[in-house]
Design a protein around this motif. Structure first.
Motif, PDB file in Angstrom:
ATOM      1  N   PRO A 153     -21.255   8.314   1.100  1.00 26.98           N
ATOM      2  CA  PRO A 153     -22.010   9.074   2.142  1.00 26.98           C
ATOM      3  C   PRO A 153     -22.379  10.374   1.667  1.00 26.98           C
ATOM      4  O   PRO A 153     -23.005  11.171   2.417  1.00 26.98           O
ATOM      5  N   GLU A 154     -22.193  10.823   0.190  1.00 27.62           N
ATOM      6  CA  GLU A 154     -22.861  11.820  -0.366  1.00 27.62           C
ATOM      7  C   GLU A 154     -24.392  11.636  -0.691  1.00 27.62           C
ATOM      8  O   GLU A 154     -25.127  12.353  -0.833  1.00 27.62           O
ATOM      9  N   SER A 155     -24.913  10.385  -0.457  1.00 26.08           N
ATOM     10  CA  SER A 155     -26.080  10.027  -0.858  1.00 26.08           C
ATOM     11  C   SER A 155     -27.054  10.479   0.418  1.00 26.08           C
ATOM     12  O   SER A 155     -26.761  10.917   1.497  1.00 26.08           O
TER      13      SER A 155
ATOM     14  N   GLY B 136     -16.422  21.228 -13.236  1.00 30.32           N
ATOM     15  CA  GLY B 136     -16.594  21.713 -11.648  1.00 30.32           C
ATOM     16  C   GLY B 136     -17.406  20.591 -10.970  1.00 30.32           C
ATOM     17  O   GLY B 136     -16.751  19.575 -10.887  1.00 30.32           O
ATOM     18  N   CYS B 137     -18.027  21.015  -9.937  1.00 27.69           N
ATOM     19  CA  CYS B 137     -18.537  20.078  -8.935  1.00 27.69           C
ATOM     20  C   CYS B 137     -19.826  20.915  -8.467  1.00 27.69           C
ATOM     21  O   CYS B 137     -19.883  21.920  -7.870  1.00 27.69           O
ATOM     22  N   SER B 138     -21.039  20.269  -8.356  1.00 29.23           N
ATOM     23  CA  SER B 138     -22.317  20.678  -8.048  1.00 29.23           C
ATOM     24  C   SER B 138     -22.173  21.082  -6.582  1.00 29.23           C
ATOM     25  O   SER B 138     -22.852  21.821  -6.088  1.00 29.23           O
ATOM     26  N   LEU B 139     -21.618  20.196  -5.712  1.00 30.85           N
ATOM     27  CA  LEU B 139     -21.252  20.280  -4.352  1.00 30.85           C
ATOM     28  C   LEU B 139     -20.310  21.562  -4.124  1.00 30.85           C
ATOM     29  O   LEU B 139     -20.932  22.606  -3.166  1.00 30.85           O
ATOM     30  N   ALA B 140     -19.266  21.919  -4.537  1.00 28.54           N
ATOM     31  CA  ALA B 140     -18.573  23.043  -4.499  1.00 28.54           C
ATOM     32  C   ALA B 140     -19.275  24.147  -4.965  1.00 28.54           C
ATOM     33  O   ALA B 140     -19.244  25.225  -4.263  1.00 28.54           O
TER      34      ALA B 140
ATOM     35  N   ALA C  95     -25.414  20.155  -1.527  1.00 28.78           N
ATOM     36  CA  ALA C  95     -25.571  18.615  -1.966  1.00 28.78           C
ATOM     37  C   ALA C  95     -24.911  18.211  -3.299  1.00 28.78           C
ATOM     38  O   ALA C  95     -24.695  19.209  -4.142  1.00 28.78           O
ATOM     39  N   CYS C  96     -24.651  16.979  -3.561  1.00 28.07           N
ATOM     40  CA  CYS C  96     -24.105  16.595  -4.947  1.00 28.07           C
ATOM     41  C   CYS C  96     -25.395  16.160  -5.793  1.00 28.07           C
ATOM     42  O   CYS C  96     -26.039  15.419  -5.386  1.00 28.07           O
ATOM     43  N   ILE C  97     -25.481  16.651  -7.090  1.00 22.48           N
ATOM     44  CA  ILE C  97     -26.698  16.199  -7.829  1.00 22.48           C
ATOM     45  C   ILE C  97     -26.678  14.934  -8.265  1.00 22.48           C
ATOM     46  O   ILE C  97     -27.635  14.284  -8.425  1.00 22.48           O
ATOM     47  N   VAL C  98     -25.417  14.233  -8.450  1.00 24.57           N
ATOM     48  CA  VAL C  98     -25.426  12.962  -8.842  1.00 24.57           C
ATOM     49  C   VAL C  98     -25.857  11.849  -7.743  1.00 24.57           C
ATOM     50  O   VAL C  98     -26.440  11.007  -7.873  1.00 24.57           O
ATOM     51  N   HIS C  99     -25.348  12.073  -6.456  1.00 25.38           N
ATOM     52  CA  HIS C  99     -25.755  11.225  -5.218  1.00 25.38           C
ATOM     53  C   HIS C  99     -27.065  11.559  -4.789  1.00 25.38           C
ATOM     54  O   HIS C  99     -27.725  10.596  -4.185  1.00 25.38           O
TER      55      HIS C  99
ATOM     56  N   GLY D  35      -9.709  14.875 -13.124  1.00 20.60           N
ATOM     57  CA  GLY D  35     -10.645  14.974 -12.190  1.00 20.60           C
ATOM     58  C   GLY D  35     -11.468  16.351 -12.210  1.00 20.60           C
ATOM     59  O   GLY D  35     -11.471  16.712 -13.381  1.00 20.60           O
ATOM     60  N   VAL D  36     -12.129  16.891 -11.075  1.00 18.27           N
ATOM     61  CA  VAL D  36     -12.522  18.076 -11.220  1.00 18.27           C
ATOM     62  C   VAL D  36     -11.910  19.155 -10.833  1.00 18.27           C
ATOM     63  O   VAL D  36     -11.007  18.856 -10.183  1.00 18.27           O
ATOM     64  N   HIS D  37     -12.604  20.348 -11.076  1.00 15.22           N
ATOM     65  CA  HIS D  37     -11.502  21.779 -10.481  1.00 15.22           C
ATOM     66  C   HIS D  37     -11.034  21.637  -9.171  1.00 15.22           C
ATOM     67  O   HIS D  37      -9.886  21.893  -8.982  1.00 15.22           O
TER      68      HIS D  37
ATOM     69  N   ILE E 222     -13.553  18.383   1.350  1.00 14.11           N
ATOM     70  CA  ILE E 222     -12.509  18.968   0.095  1.00 14.11           C
ATOM     71  C   ILE E 222     -13.305  19.297  -1.181  1.00 14.11           C
ATOM     72  O   ILE E 222     -12.697  20.117  -1.702  1.00 14.11           O
ATOM     73  N   ASN E 223     -14.501  19.007  -1.269  1.00 13.57           N
ATOM     74  CA  ASN E 223     -15.294  19.370  -2.561  1.00 13.57           C
ATOM     75  C   ASN E 223     -15.941  20.895  -2.386  1.00 13.57           C
ATOM     76  O   ASN E 223     -17.003  20.934  -2.245  1.00 13.57           O
ATOM     77  N   CYS E 224     -14.880  21.674  -2.227  1.00 14.49           N
ATOM     78  CA  CYS E 224     -15.300  23.134  -2.037  1.00 14.49           C
ATOM     79  C   CYS E 224     -14.308  23.864  -2.968  1.00 14.49           C
ATOM     80  O   CYS E 224     -12.926  23.362  -2.974  1.00 14.49           O
TER      81      CYS E 224
ATOM     82  N   GLU F 197     -23.713   9.464 -13.810  1.00 12.35           N
ATOM     83  CA  GLU F 197     -22.570   9.826 -14.234  1.00 12.35           C
ATOM     84  C   GLU F 197     -22.646  11.203 -13.806  1.00 12.35           C
ATOM     85  O   GLU F 197     -23.459  12.115 -14.069  1.00 12.35           O
ATOM     86  N   CYS F 198     -21.270  11.350 -13.325  1.00 11.20           N
ATOM     87  CA  CYS F 198     -21.073  13.161 -13.098  1.00 11.20           C
ATOM     88  C   CYS F 198     -20.675  13.607 -14.384  1.00 11.20           C
ATOM     89  O   CYS F 198     -19.501  13.452 -14.740  1.00 11.20           O
ATOM     90  N   ALA F 199     -21.597  14.496 -14.920  1.00 13.14           N
ATOM     91  CA  ALA F 199     -21.352  15.336 -16.299  1.00 13.14           C
ATOM     92  C   ALA F 199     -20.074  16.060 -16.032  1.00 13.14           C
ATOM     93  O   ALA F 199     -19.517  16.407 -17.049  1.00 13.14           O
TER      94      ALA F 199
HETATM   95 FE1  SF4 Z   1     -18.998  16.914  -7.480  1.00 11.35          FE
HETATM   96 FE2  SF4 Z   1     -20.622  15.054  -7.076  1.00 11.35          FE
HETATM   97 FE3  SF4 Z   1     -19.492  14.991  -9.457  1.00 11.35          FE
HETATM   98 FE4  SF4 Z   1     -18.402  14.199  -7.099  1.00 11.35          FE
HETATM   99  S1  SF4 Z   1     -19.919  13.341  -8.428  1.00 11.35           S
HETATM  100  S2  SF4 Z   1     -17.488  15.634  -8.463  1.00 11.35           S
HETATM  101  S3  SF4 Z   1     -19.439  15.699  -5.680  1.00 11.35           S
HETATM  102  S4  SF4 Z   1     -20.900  16.640  -8.713  1.00 11.35           S
END
Ligand code: SF4
Ligand code: 13P
Length: 325
Positions: free
Chosen positions: A215-217, A101-105, A187-191, A76-78, A129-131, A281-283
């Motif tokens: 709901p991140e959209s 990682g995660c753009s939101l975090a 915010a999340c770049i994907v959503h 998953g992510v970090h 939790i995305n932090c 796609e979440c890079a």
């Molecule tokens: Fe983070 Fe968005 Fe990827 Fe989910 S989809 S892990 S919120 S960057």
């Protein structure tokens, strides 16, 4: 003979192992090392297929807390792997690619958030939790998209609430719960990449289809959705609903499990603003590959290492969440 052996061994090291061999090796290593693989629905299909436990953030956090094996391989992510380490600190937690990682975090740096929080000393801090672990340590209670409404509703009506880091999920929760929360601007770049105009156009082309979204959209996208939910919520919905065609606004990896559970149904990824990229796609999620997962299990690295004091302070807000759900 020695020369021959040397040549053979060199060959073995330079050859890219086949997918079948990688899978067989992963299965063997898991047994030998007493390891389990936890994977999120956004992982590539091969990783989802080999996982011991596949699920959304809440399910994976709960599983991580229960695991008795020596090693947790977190596909998953970090922040997910970090959460596993916080709630089950005696285990070795490894992540196939530490850069996942995660753009939101990332949109919520701890020092900035600590300053922000100081402006509202009476507020209860609820974090998605995305932090990072540092942000969790600055929180009163954590939530995921599966239990966020319940978590907000558990807070006394007269208490002010700060919600971070996702402003889109925050706005959705304000509408659902009627609570007036102070939102962090993350915010999340994907959503955020989904295009409202293109979704409307696509929905006209498929008038029988239902549009479903995470709901991140953004709000305007959520406003036209037939259903809004976490990844596991979206999966349950497509299974139970009688509709045959769904336009899906979340990371494209989820389509694998949707097709598996509903072989006769049609799933169309929601279109994004930029036609030139694979933005749905979440890079970060896709940095993990079967090959990296194999290497990480073999080398037991890269490992999630956290300071003990940080583990202690980040654990309580997660435990509070687990007690609510
Ligand atoms: Fe983070 Fe968005 Fe990827 Fe989910 S989809 S892990 S919120 S960057
Ligand atoms: P879920 O908890 O719904 O699986 O969401 C995780 C995530 O990162 C969404 O982008």
């Amino acid at each position: 003979m020695a020369q021959e052996l040397q040549t053979t061994s060199n060959l073995v090291h330079t050859q890219v192992p086949s997918r079948e061999k990688l899978i067989a090796d992963i299965k063997r290593l898991k047994k030998e090392k007493n390891a389990v693989i936890l994977a999120h629905y956004y992982q590539e299909e091969a990783i989802q297929s080999i996982a011991d436990y596949l699920g959304d953030s809440l399910y994976l956090a709960k599983k991580a807390a229960e695991i008795d094996a020596e090693i947790i391989v977190f596909a998953g992510v970090h922040f997910m792997a970090e959460t596993a380490k916080i709630i089950n600190p005696s285990k070795k937690v490894v992540l196939p690619d530490l850069k996942a990682g995660c753009s939101l975090a990332d949109s919520c740096p701890p020092n900035d958030f600590a300053q922000f929080k100081k402006q509202y000393p009476e507020a209860i801090v609820v974090t998605y939790i995305n932090c990072s672990a540092e942000i969790k340590a600055l929180s009163d209670v954590v939530c995921t998209s599966s239990n966020a409404i319940k978590v907000i509703e558990s807070i006394p009506e007269d208490r002010q609430i700060i919600f971070a880091p996702d402003k889109n999920l925050g706005r959705y929760l304000i509408k659902q719960t009627g609570r007036d929360m102070i939102l962090w601007d993350g915010a999340c770049i994907v959503h955020e990449a989904f295009s409202f105009e293109k979704i409307v156009k696509l929905a006209k082309e498929y008038p029988q289809a239902k549009f479903i979204a995470h709901p991140e959209s953004e709000s305007q996208v959520l406003d036209i959705a037939h259903y809004i939910g976490s990844t596991s919520g979206l999966l349950d919905f497509v299974q139970k609903d009688e509709t045959n065609t769904f336009i899906v606004a979340t990371e494209a990896g989820i389509l694998h499990e949707m097709k598996k559970r509903c072989p006769g149904k049609i799933f169309i990824p929601a279109p994004v603003d930029d036609d030139t990229c694979a933005c749905s796609e979440c890079a970060f999620m896709k940095l993990n590959t079967l090959d990296k997962l194999h290497r990480c299990l073999l080398n037991e690295s890269p490992e999630i290492i956290l300071d003990e004091a940080l583990i202690e302070s980040a654990r309580l807000p997660i435990e509070r969440m687990l007690a609510i759900h």
